[in-house]
Design a protein around this motif. Sequence first.
Motif, short mmCIF file in Angstrom:
data_model
loop_
_atom_site.label_atom_id
_atom_site.label_comp_id
_atom_site.label_asym_id
_atom_site.label_seq_id
_atom_site.Cartn_x
_atom_site.Cartn_y
_atom_site.Cartn_z
N MET A 65 0.84 -1.18 0.00
CA MET A 65 0.00 0.00 0.00
C MET A 65 0.89 1.24 0.00
N LYS A 66 0.32 2.31 -0.54
CA LYS A 66 1.04 3.58 -0.62
C LYS A 66 0.14 4.71 -0.14
N LEU A 67 0.76 5.72 0.46
CA LEU A 67 0.07 6.96 0.80
C LEU A 67 0.38 7.97 -0.29
N ILE A 68 -0.64 8.41 -0.99
CA ILE A 68 -0.47 9.43 -2.03
C ILE A 68 -0.92 10.75 -1.43
N THR A 69 -0.03 11.73 -1.44
CA THR A 69 -0.33 13.07 -0.96
C THR A 69 -0.20 14.01 -2.15
N ALA A 70 -1.27 14.72 -2.45
CA ALA A 70 -1.26 15.66 -3.57
C ALA A 70 -1.59 17.05 -3.05
N ILE A 71 -0.79 18.02 -3.47
CA ILE A 71 -1.04 19.42 -3.15
C ILE A 71 -1.55 20.06 -4.44
N VAL A 72 -2.80 20.53 -4.44
CA VAL A 72 -3.43 21.05 -5.65
C VAL A 72 -4.08 22.40 -5.40
N LYS A 73 -4.46 23.07 -6.48
CA LYS A 73 -5.17 24.33 -6.37
C LYS A 73 -6.58 24.07 -5.84
N PRO A 74 -7.10 24.95 -4.99
CA PRO A 74 -8.41 24.71 -4.37
C PRO A 74 -9.55 24.46 -5.34
N PHE A 75 -9.58 25.17 -6.46
CA PHE A 75 -10.70 25.02 -7.39
C PHE A 75 -10.64 23.70 -8.16
N LYS A 76 -9.58 22.92 -8.00
CA LYS A 76 -9.45 21.63 -8.67
C LYS A 76 -9.88 20.45 -7.79
N LEU A 77 -10.27 20.72 -6.55
CA LEU A 77 -10.59 19.64 -5.62
C LEU A 77 -11.69 18.71 -6.13
N ASP A 78 -12.79 19.25 -6.60
CA ASP A 78 -13.89 18.40 -7.05
C ASP A 78 -13.47 17.52 -8.22
N THR A 114 -7.33 18.57 3.36
CA THR A 114 -6.94 19.60 4.31
C THR A 114 -6.67 20.90 3.58
N ASP A 115 -7.15 22.01 4.12
CA ASP A 115 -6.78 23.32 3.60
C ASP A 115 -5.39 23.65 4.11
N VAL A 116 -4.48 23.97 3.20
CA VAL A 116 -3.11 24.31 3.57
C VAL A 116 -2.67 25.57 2.84
N LYS A 117 -1.55 26.11 3.24
CA LYS A 117 -0.97 27.26 2.57
C LYS A 117 0.50 26.95 2.33
N GLY A 118 1.02 27.46 1.21
CA GLY A 118 2.42 27.24 0.92
C GLY A 118 2.82 27.93 -0.35
N PHE A 119 4.07 27.73 -0.73
CA PHE A 119 4.55 28.26 -2.00
C PHE A 119 5.70 27.41 -2.49
N GLY A 120 5.89 27.47 -3.78
CA GLY A 120 7.01 26.79 -4.43
C GLY A 120 7.67 27.79 -5.35
N ARG A 121 7.72 27.46 -6.61
CA ARG A 121 8.32 28.36 -7.58
C ARG A 121 7.54 29.66 -7.75
N GLN A 122 6.25 29.64 -7.37
CA GLN A 122 5.43 30.83 -7.50
C GLN A 122 5.94 31.97 -6.64
N ASP A 157 2.82 35.75 0.67
CA ASP A 157 3.87 34.74 0.54
C ASP A 157 3.30 33.33 0.41
N PHE A 158 2.31 33.03 1.23
CA PHE A 158 1.75 31.69 1.25
C PHE A 158 0.42 31.68 0.52
N LEU A 159 0.34 30.83 -0.49
CA LEU A 159 -0.86 30.75 -1.31
C LEU A 159 -1.76 29.61 -0.81
N PRO A 160 -3.08 29.77 -0.90
CA PRO A 160 -3.98 28.70 -0.46
C PRO A 160 -3.89 27.50 -1.39
N LYS A 161 -3.80 26.34 -0.81
CA LYS A 161 -3.75 25.08 -1.54
C LYS A 161 -4.63 24.07 -0.81
N ILE A 162 -4.83 22.93 -1.44
CA ILE A 162 -5.56 21.82 -0.84
C ILE A 162 -4.63 20.61 -0.82
N LYS A 163 -4.57 19.95 0.34
CA LYS A 163 -3.79 18.71 0.44
C LYS A 163 -4.78 17.55 0.44
#
Length: 112
Positions: free
Chosen positions: A1-14, A31-39, A54-60
């Motif tokens: 078994m594997k745990l898949i964790t995806a960090i995506v834009k909030p409007f893509k959740l559905d 989970t609602d999260v905040k973060g940043f990468g290359r952005q 600095d920290f953009l809203p994301k969905i985990k």
Amino acid sequence: MKLITAIVKPFKLDEVREALADVGVAGLTVTDVKGFGRQKGHTEVYRGAEYVVDFLPKIKVEAVVADELVERAIEAITEASRTGRIGDGKIFVQPVEQVIRIRTGETGEEAV
């Protein structure tokens, strides 16, 4: 078994949820999260004052899946969350050693 964790834009959740359901993933944790990468965040104006966000809203999205479903789940998340613009997110895959359903005591893939 594997745990898949995806960090995506909030409007893509559905779209991600539906895509995972289509490939047979039964349960998710979101989970609602905040973060940043290359952005590196962005600049906004509020009441005439400019400030940096600095920290953009994301969905985990987290899902534990059987080994045979991992590749299909990754493809489903990738296709559902891709916009082609910076900040589409990341997918992390980690091994899961043990799963136990608290209510029944089931273990392993039966507990997922």
